[in-house]
Design a protein around this motif. Sequence first.
Motif, PDB file in Angstrom:
ATOM      1  N   GLY A  65      86.964  38.690 -42.683  1.00 21.04           N
ATOM      2  CA  GLY A  65      86.037  38.461 -43.786  1.00 21.04           C
ATOM      3  C   GLY A  65      86.668  38.694 -45.142  1.00 21.04           C
ATOM      4  N   SER A  66      87.495  39.744 -45.241  1.00 25.42           N
ATOM      5  CA  SER A  66      88.121  40.062 -46.530  1.00 25.42           C
ATOM      6  C   SER A  66      89.099  38.980 -46.964  1.00 25.42           C
ATOM      7  CB  SER A  66      88.849  41.410 -46.440  1.00 25.42           C
ATOM      8  OG  SER A  66      87.939  42.449 -46.169  1.00 25.42           O
ATOM      9  N   VAL A  67      89.888  38.487 -46.008  1.00 26.95           N
ATOM     10  CA  VAL A  67      90.821  37.403 -46.335  1.00 26.95           C
ATOM     11  C   VAL A  67      90.058  36.153 -46.756  1.00 26.95           C
ATOM     12  CG1 VAL A  67      92.525  35.805 -45.368  1.00 26.95           C
ATOM     13  CG2 VAL A  67      92.695  38.252 -44.886  1.00 26.95           C
ATOM     14  N   TYR A  68      88.959  35.881 -46.061  1.00 28.16           N
ATOM     15  CA  TYR A  68      88.131  34.717 -46.397  1.00 28.16           C
ATOM     16  C   TYR A  68      87.610  34.819 -47.827  1.00 28.16           C
ATOM     17  CZ  TYR A  68      84.094  31.550 -46.319  1.00 28.16           C
ATOM     18  OH  TYR A  68      83.179  30.573 -46.611  1.00 28.16           O
ATOM     19  N   VAL A  69      87.092  35.983 -48.184  1.00 26.47           N
ATOM     20  CA  VAL A  69      86.580  36.187 -49.549  1.00 26.47           C
ATOM     21  C   VAL A  69      87.698  36.013 -50.572  1.00 26.47           C
ATOM     22  CG1 VAL A  69      85.606  37.880 -51.139  1.00 26.47           C
ATOM     23  CG2 VAL A  69      84.676  37.665 -48.839  1.00 26.47           C
ATOM     24  N   LYS A  70      88.876  36.555 -50.275  1.00 29.20           N
ATOM     25  CA  LYS A  70      90.005  36.415 -51.201  1.00 29.20           C
ATOM     26  C   LYS A  70      90.447  34.967 -51.345  1.00 29.20           C
ATOM     27  CE  LYS A  70      92.066  41.024 -51.128  1.00 29.20           C
ATOM     28  NZ  LYS A  70      91.994  41.154 -52.597  1.00 29.20           N
ATOM     29  N   VAL A 238      81.603  35.141 -41.620  1.00 29.55           N
ATOM     30  CA  VAL A 238      80.231  35.645 -41.704  1.00 29.55           C
ATOM     31  C   VAL A 238      79.956  36.641 -40.582  1.00 29.55           C
ATOM     32  CG1 VAL A 238      77.808  34.974 -41.408  1.00 29.55           C
ATOM     33  CG2 VAL A 238      79.293  33.645 -42.917  1.00 29.55           C
ATOM     34  N   LEU A 239      80.394  36.308 -39.371  1.00 31.02           N
ATOM     35  CA  LEU A 239      80.198  37.210 -38.228  1.00 31.02           C
ATOM     36  C   LEU A 239      80.809  38.574 -38.498  1.00 31.02           C
ATOM     37  CD1 LEU A 239      79.391  37.614 -35.174  1.00 31.02           C
ATOM     38  CD2 LEU A 239      81.737  36.940 -34.650  1.00 31.02           C
ATOM     39  N   THR A 240      82.074  38.599 -38.913  1.00 27.39           N
ATOM     40  CA  THR A 240      82.768  39.879 -39.116  1.00 27.39           C
ATOM     41  C   THR A 240      82.255  40.623 -40.344  1.00 27.39           C
ATOM     42  OG1 THR A 240      84.551  38.690 -40.280  1.00 27.39           O
ATOM     43  CG2 THR A 240      84.843  39.112 -37.935  1.00 27.39           C
ATOM     44  N   ILE A 241      81.895  39.886 -41.394  1.00 28.32           N
ATOM     45  CA  ILE A 241      81.359  40.535 -42.603  1.00 28.32           C
ATOM     46  C   ILE A 241      80.048  41.240 -42.292  1.00 28.32           C
ATOM     47  CG2 ILE A 241      80.302  40.099 -44.855  1.00 28.32           C
ATOM     48  CD1 ILE A 241      82.422  37.902 -45.282  1.00 28.32           C
ATOM     49  N   MET A 242      79.162  40.571 -41.545  1.00 24.72           N
ATOM     50  CA  MET A 242      77.868  41.173 -41.211  1.00 24.72           C
ATOM     51  C   MET A 242      78.059  42.411 -40.342  1.00 24.72           C
ATOM     52  SD  MET A 242      75.734  39.439 -42.908  1.00 24.72           S
ATOM     53  CE  MET A 242      74.309  40.335 -42.321  1.00 24.72           C
ATOM     54  N   ILE A 243      78.939  42.334 -39.343  1.00 25.82           N
ATOM     55  CA  ILE A 243      79.178  43.492 -38.477  1.00 25.82           C
ATOM     56  C   ILE A 243      79.733  44.657 -39.293  1.00 25.82           C
ATOM     57  CG2 ILE A 243      80.550  44.386 -36.558  1.00 25.82           C
ATOM     58  CD1 ILE A 243      80.468  41.594 -35.330  1.00 25.82           C
ATOM     59  N   ALA A 244      80.781  44.388 -40.087  1.00 22.13           N
ATOM     60  CA  ALA A 244      81.422  45.448 -40.864  1.00 22.13           C
ATOM     61  C   ALA A 244      80.465  46.074 -41.867  1.00 22.13           C
ATOM     62  CB  ALA A 244      82.655  44.889 -41.583  1.00 22.13           C
ATOM     63  N   THR A 245      79.623  45.256 -42.490  1.00 22.11           N
ATOM     64  CA  THR A 245      78.677  45.770 -43.491  1.00 22.11           C
ATOM     65  C   THR A 245      77.666  46.710 -42.868  1.00 22.11           C
ATOM     66  OG1 THR A 245      78.901  43.769 -44.835  1.00 22.11           O
ATOM     67  CG2 THR A 245      76.939  45.123 -45.199  1.00 22.11           C
ATOM     68  N   ILE A 246      77.097  46.309 -41.723  1.00 23.31           N
ATOM     69  CA  ILE A 246      76.037  47.103 -41.095  1.00 23.31           C
ATOM     70  C   ILE A 246      76.608  48.352 -40.432  1.00 23.31           C
ATOM     71  CG2 ILE A 246      74.241  47.093 -39.307  1.00 23.31           C
ATOM     72  CD1 ILE A 246      73.828  44.130 -39.931  1.00 23.31           C
ATOM     73  N   VAL A 247      77.785  48.224 -39.801  1.00 24.16           N
ATOM     74  CA  VAL A 247      78.412  49.379 -39.152  1.00 24.16           C
ATOM     75  C   VAL A 247      78.694  50.483 -40.168  1.00 24.16           C
ATOM     76  CG1 VAL A 247      80.554  50.180 -38.070  1.00 24.16           C
ATOM     77  CG2 VAL A 247      79.408  48.165 -37.191  1.00 24.16           C
ATOM     78  N   ASN A 248      79.078  50.094 -41.375  1.00 22.36           N
ATOM     79  CA  ASN A 248      79.482  51.070 -42.396  1.00 22.36           C
ATOM     80  C   ASN A 248      78.340  51.600 -43.239  1.00 22.36           C
ATOM     81  OD1 ASN A 248      82.243  51.468 -42.010  1.00 22.36           O
ATOM     82  ND2 ASN A 248      82.749  49.547 -42.999  1.00 22.36           N
ATOM     83  N   ASN A 249      77.124  51.097 -43.021  1.00 24.76           N
ATOM     84  CA  ASN A 249      76.004  51.524 -43.849  1.00 24.76           C
ATOM     85  C   ASN A 249      75.073  52.456 -43.089  1.00 24.76           C
ATOM     86  OD1 ASN A 249      75.664  50.385 -46.690  1.00 24.76           O
ATOM     87  ND2 ASN A 249      76.366  48.584 -45.584  1.00 24.76           N
ATOM     88  N   ASP A 250      74.465  53.355 -43.827  1.00 21.66           N
ATOM     89  CA  ASP A 250      73.458  54.239 -43.263  1.00 21.66           C
ATOM     90  C   ASP A 250      72.164  53.444 -43.121  1.00 21.66           C
ATOM     91  OD1 ASP A 250      71.676  56.166 -42.546  1.00 21.66           O
ATOM     92  OD2 ASP A 250      72.027  57.487 -44.257  1.00 21.66           O
ATOM     93  N   VAL A 251      71.850  53.044 -41.891  1.00 21.02           N
ATOM     94  CA  VAL A 251      70.679  52.194 -41.659  1.00 21.02           C
ATOM     95  C   VAL A 251      69.404  52.885 -42.109  1.00 21.02           C
ATOM     96  CG1 VAL A 251      69.325  50.988 -39.901  1.00 21.02           C
ATOM     97  CG2 VAL A 251      71.816  51.010 -39.750  1.00 21.02           C
TER      98      VAL A 251
END
Length: 448
Positions: A65-70, A238-251
């Motif tokens: 995801g990070s490479v895609y955004v860059k 999109v798949l990896t960004i969504m996973i990484a975002t939710i895993v790292n956040n306090d739900v």
Amino acid sequence: MLLAVSFLIVVASLAGLIYLKRKKWSFSKRVVLAMAVGIILGLIFNQMLSNGQGAVLSDWIGIIGSVYVKLLQMIAIPLIFVCVLLAFTKIEIKTNVLKVGMTIIGTLIVTAGIAGMVGIITGYFSNIDGNSFNISQTALHSANEIQKSYVSGGEQTLTMPQKIIAIFPSNPFFDLTGQRPSATLGVVIFAFFLGVAYLKIKDKKVKEAKLFKDILDSAYEIIMSVVRLFISYAPYAVLTIMIATIVNNDVSAVVKLAKFFAVAYIGLFVVFLIQLLILAICGLPPVRYLQKAFPVLSFAFITASSAGSMPMNIEMQDDLQIPRSVSSLAASFATSMGMNGCAGVYPGIIIAIVAMTQNINPLTPQFLLYAGFIIAMTSFGIAGTGGGGTVATIISLSALGLPVGLVGVFIAVEPLIDMGRTAINLNGGVVASAVTCKINRIRLSQVK
């Protein structure tokens, strides 16, 4: 063991998306599916893995995801530069170029002000008590740091006349690197003057003008080819960004802010309806428009990237019979000013909540109109900055003499709200195109 299983599940999901591509699933279906699967897996991993394991998982899968955004960031400035120039090579009546440009800019700024007032009204009726939030030291520090950068120091602290002067590039090649806060607008202005120069020699030096146009057409096709290549990887990103975002956040923290999240999307939806009304007045029937716009809006929503959505946006406007001379300018300007979502609705809602903590009624005509004006001007002044919604909100609150600490609390859910804001920003650019066509008597009612 759990971490290894998580990696295998992510790899299997990516393989599944590749399989669906080979089975000729449409791009939009694969992107939506990737988002849904990413959210589900993110929630599962969030509960299944420890904080350390979650960090390791998100670090490694986040590479995609990070490479895609860059990559999207890498191509954004060249794309905007070429698109603005392309608008001049496609324009037919050179005496209209200033009128077209000013109409687009005016529409973007006015609609941002309207969106801001909608946000204020929505925030007022949400009954969210700003005093009930516990502003942690981390949240307060985040808000104060942004205020220090954009209100207490730096280019953003300039007066409005000074800001207008500051957006003009002294070194356009430096702005092409994207390093200056107003770099995007600087690139647009530089390309604008090159376009005017092209129009001046178009009839006098036909050979040179044609060579310039041919080079530009070739550059556009090459850049668009690069963009399409990047965009084709969107489902995996999109798949990896969504996973990484939710895993790292306090739900649990997100759940506590669920009401603000819902109110933000209600405000965005109201502005979206207003945009559709304006499009209808300009000759674009909402149902037919949405049929053509849905893939682009959904892509902007999922990727939260205005620049990445720009090529699809321009091609969609081609289908709507909007001249490329208008759509290229509008799409380019919409990435750098008049952002209806980021600089309109979002700041408006928070302004209303904060104002009520200070015993100020945000619906009094004087406050509402003044705040709408401030929001409109802020939507112009923060062009090219990162985290535009938070920055715009803090600048607007500071200009209104209101405390900024509460903004730090909402940073937790801002990435999720940013998806909706990006779609509204993009749609605002289409509105600017349609209004420009209406004023210049370009009929769009024949769109099928």
